[in-house]
Design a protein around this motif. Structure first.
Motif, PDB file in Angstrom:
ATOM      1  N   VAL A   4       0.844  -1.196   0.000  1.00  0.00           N
ATOM      2  CA  VAL A   4       0.000   0.000   0.000  1.00  0.00           C
ATOM      3  C   VAL A   4       0.876   1.241   0.000  1.00  0.00           C
ATOM      4  CG1 VAL A   4      -1.648   1.336   1.375  1.00  0.00           C
ATOM      5  CG2 VAL A   4      -1.946  -1.125   1.131  1.00  0.00           C
ATOM      6  N   ARG A   5       0.571   2.208  -0.885  1.00  0.00           N
ATOM      7  CA  ARG A   5       1.298   3.467  -0.919  1.00  0.00           C
ATOM      8  C   ARG A   5       0.851   4.398   0.207  1.00  0.00           C
ATOM      9  NH1 ARG A   5       4.002   4.790  -5.816  1.00  0.00           N
ATOM     10  NH2 ARG A   5       5.007   2.841  -6.440  1.00  0.00           N
ATOM     11  N   GLN A   6      -0.442   4.389   0.501  1.00  0.00           N
ATOM     12  CA  GLN A   6      -0.962   5.275   1.532  1.00  0.00           C
ATOM     13  C   GLN A   6      -2.207   4.651   2.137  1.00  0.00           C
ATOM     14  OE1 GLN A   6      -1.462   9.285   0.196  1.00  0.00           O
ATOM     15  NE2 GLN A   6      -1.598  10.107   2.249  1.00  0.00           N
ATOM     16  N   ALA A  14     -13.359   2.557  11.018  1.00  0.00           N
ATOM     17  CA  ALA A  14     -14.682   2.141  10.536  1.00  0.00           C
ATOM     18  C   ALA A  14     -14.686   2.055   9.013  1.00  0.00           C
ATOM     19  CB  ALA A  14     -15.756   3.121  11.017  1.00  0.00           C
ATOM     20  N   LEU A  15     -13.938   2.954   8.372  1.00  0.00           N
ATOM     21  CA  LEU A  15     -13.661   2.880   6.936  1.00  0.00           C
ATOM     22  C   LEU A  15     -12.158   3.047   6.748  1.00  0.00           C
ATOM     23  CD1 LEU A  15     -16.469   5.118   5.370  1.00  0.00           C
ATOM     24  CD2 LEU A  15     -16.253   2.638   5.109  1.00  0.00           C
ATOM     25  N   VAL A  16     -11.653   2.535   5.638  1.00  0.00           N
ATOM     26  CA  VAL A  16     -10.223   2.632   5.350  1.00  0.00           C
ATOM     27  C   VAL A  16     -10.044   3.057   3.902  1.00  0.00           C
ATOM     28  CG1 VAL A  16      -8.021   1.404   5.282  1.00  0.00           C
ATOM     29  CG2 VAL A  16      -9.722   0.792   6.997  1.00  0.00           C
ATOM     30  N   MET A  17      -9.182   4.043   3.681  1.00  0.00           N
ATOM     31  CA  MET A  17      -8.811   4.421   2.321  1.00  0.00           C
ATOM     32  C   MET A  17      -7.412   3.895   2.035  1.00  0.00           C
ATOM     33  SD  MET A  17      -8.506   8.151   0.499  1.00  0.00           S
ATOM     34  CE  MET A  17      -6.900   8.426   1.261  1.00  0.00           C
ATOM     35  N   LEU A  18      -7.256   3.212   0.913  1.00  0.00           N
ATOM     36  CA  LEU A  18      -5.981   2.631   0.521  1.00  0.00           C
ATOM     37  C   LEU A  18      -5.553   3.199  -0.831  1.00  0.00           C
ATOM     38  CD1 LEU A  18      -6.767  -1.133   1.308  1.00  0.00           C
ATOM     39  CD2 LEU A  18      -5.569   0.489   2.792  1.00  0.00           C
ATOM     40  N   GLY A  19      -4.357   3.751  -0.888  1.00  0.00           N
ATOM     41  CA  GLY A  19      -3.762   4.152  -2.157  1.00  0.00           C
ATOM     42  C   GLY A  19      -2.851   3.044  -2.643  1.00  0.00           C
ATOM     43  N   TYR A  77     -12.281  -6.039   4.739  1.00  0.00           N
ATOM     44  CA  TYR A  77     -12.083  -6.399   3.335  1.00  0.00           C
ATOM     45  C   TYR A  77     -10.675  -6.070   2.826  1.00  0.00           C
ATOM     46  CZ  TYR A  77     -17.091  -7.218   3.075  1.00  0.00           C
ATOM     47  OH  TYR A  77     -18.354  -7.720   3.267  1.00  0.00           O
ATOM     48  N   ILE A  78      -9.782  -5.656   3.718  1.00  0.00           N
ATOM     49  CA  ILE A  78      -8.408  -5.367   3.290  1.00  0.00           C
ATOM     50  C   ILE A  78      -7.751  -6.587   2.635  1.00  0.00           C
ATOM     51  CG2 ILE A  78      -6.084  -4.787   4.113  1.00  0.00           C
ATOM     52  CD1 ILE A  78      -7.344  -2.788   6.015  1.00  0.00           C
ATOM     53  N   PRO A  79      -7.866  -7.798   3.194  1.00  0.00           N
ATOM     54  CA  PRO A  79      -7.292  -8.970   2.497  1.00  0.00           C
ATOM     55  C   PRO A  79      -7.886  -9.177   1.100  1.00  0.00           C
ATOM     56  CG  PRO A  79      -7.794  -9.509   4.777  1.00  0.00           C
ATOM     57  CD  PRO A  79      -8.412  -8.166   4.521  1.00  0.00           C
ATOM     58  N   TYR A  80      -9.179  -8.895   0.945  1.00  0.00           N
ATOM     59  CA  TYR A  80      -9.812  -9.008  -0.375  1.00  0.00           C
ATOM     60  C   TYR A  80      -9.213  -7.992  -1.343  1.00  0.00           C
ATOM     61  CZ  TYR A  80     -13.478  -8.754  -3.949  1.00  0.00           C
ATOM     62  OH  TYR A  80     -14.161  -8.742  -5.145  1.00  0.00           O
ATOM     63  N   MET A  81      -8.990  -6.754  -0.862  1.00  0.00           N
ATOM     64  CA  MET A  81      -8.387  -5.731  -1.711  1.00  0.00           C
ATOM     65  C   MET A  81      -6.977  -6.153  -2.128  1.00  0.00           C
ATOM     66  SD  MET A  81     -10.862  -3.734  -1.938  1.00  0.00           S
ATOM     67  CE  MET A  81      -9.942  -2.713  -3.090  1.00  0.00           C
TER      68      MET A  81
END
Length: 310
Positions: A4-6, A14-19, A77-81
């Motif tokens: 992940v870059r960011q 509760a929510l996560v933003m992934l770059g 859902y991070i593992p799915y991403m």
């Protein structure tokens, strides 16, 4: 997270933003977003950086190789991403090498997880003595130059998963990260205080760029806003802001479903948190007063955004 870059956690995760930088292994390339990111999918794509262009995508846009894409999802859902973006072969970070022993390095080492092994390389002998007093016994301080490839090899760069360059010199940090990449380090982070070098660092594929001025500016901007805003983050890679807005009772954003509200060009809603529960949004979502709404803004009049929530 080496793949992940960011990462930005909204309201305690509760929510996560992934770059995420997309390579040829990504499984969702070259297909319209409407086909890969619908209401039943556990993520929403809020922005794409392609070459020098920032794209606020619609359903007809596609993801392409070498894009830097920003995904909004939920923590579970991070593992799915990781799977759909083709990053499963990226090793988890255990060994970390930091070049430069300034205040940022000290704070980072103090909060680094216990399962990570860290080495700090510092050129100043007196500073090394100070760092040895500050750190635990298992956190090593090396007196030397982090640009010395022989030193890097001797200190185990080939078995290091993350290299962080935090000297006051942007050129030094960029070159050191490039050297670390030649030894197979997956995650590199460079402190770049000179804005003129940020685009160059991105083009050289330096993983994550840290700029303290931009971080400070985000907090100042947050204080100047009229609307109720919990958090603001400036994303240098896409020259955009992401913020947590909280709408008041009767505000325009709460009167209709999202699809029936004319959002300013350059604004998109990534998700919301309601009663401590994170959720993604669709055109049919009805925002309520008190929700924490994650708003992504690129090249947009901020006053128009504020007016939606006041």
């Amino acid at each position: 997270m080496s793949w992940v870059r960011q990462r930005w956690d909204v309201h305690g995760g509760a929510l996560v933003m992934l770059g995420i930088k997309l390579r040829e292994t990504c499984k969702i390339l070259d297909r319209p977003l409407k086909d890969i990111s619908g209401p039943s999918d556990p993520y929403h794509i809020v922005a794409i950086k392609r070459h020098n262009e920032t794209i606020i995508p619609n359903g007809e846009d596609t993801l392409q190789k070498e894009d830097l894409a920003y995904f909004m999802t939920q923590k579970e859902y991070i593992p799915y991403m990781r799977k759909i973006t083709g990053k499963e072969n990226y090793v988890d970070i255990k060994n970390v090498m930091i070049m430069g022993g300034g205040r940022t390095a000290v704070r980072s080492v103090k909060i680094i997880p216990e399962y990570m092994n860290v080495k700090v390389i510092e050129t100043n002998p007196d500073r090394c003595e100070y760092l040895n007093e500050m750190f635990d016994e298992d956190q090593l301080v090396i007196n030397g130059d982090g640009r010395d490839t022989n030193l890097l090899v001797e200190e185990g760069i080939r078995h290091t998963q993350a290299f962080v360059a935090l000297t006051p010199n942007a050129e030094t940090n960029i070159l050191a990260c490039m050297a670390a990449k030649t030894f197979g380090v997956k995650k590199t982070i460079a402190s770049v205080e000179n804005f003129d070098y940020i685009d160059m660092a991105a083009k050289l594929d330096i993983g994550t760029i840290i700029n303290k001025k931009a971080i400070a500016a985000s907090y100042i901007y947050q204080m100047l806003l009229d609307a109720n805003v919990d958090n603001v983050r400036f994303l240098m890679a896409v020259d955009a802001d992401v913020a947590e807005f909280i709408p008041v009772q009767g505000s325009k954003i709460t009167r209709k479903p999202i699809k029936d509200i004319q959002l300013p060009s350059g604004m998109t809603i990534g998700g919301l948190v309601r009663n401590e529960v994170g959720m993604l949004v669709s055109g049919n979502t009805q925002i309520e007063a008190g929700d924490i709404v994650v708003v992504f803004c690129y090249n947009v009049n901020k006053k128009k955004v504020e007016q939606l929530f006041n």
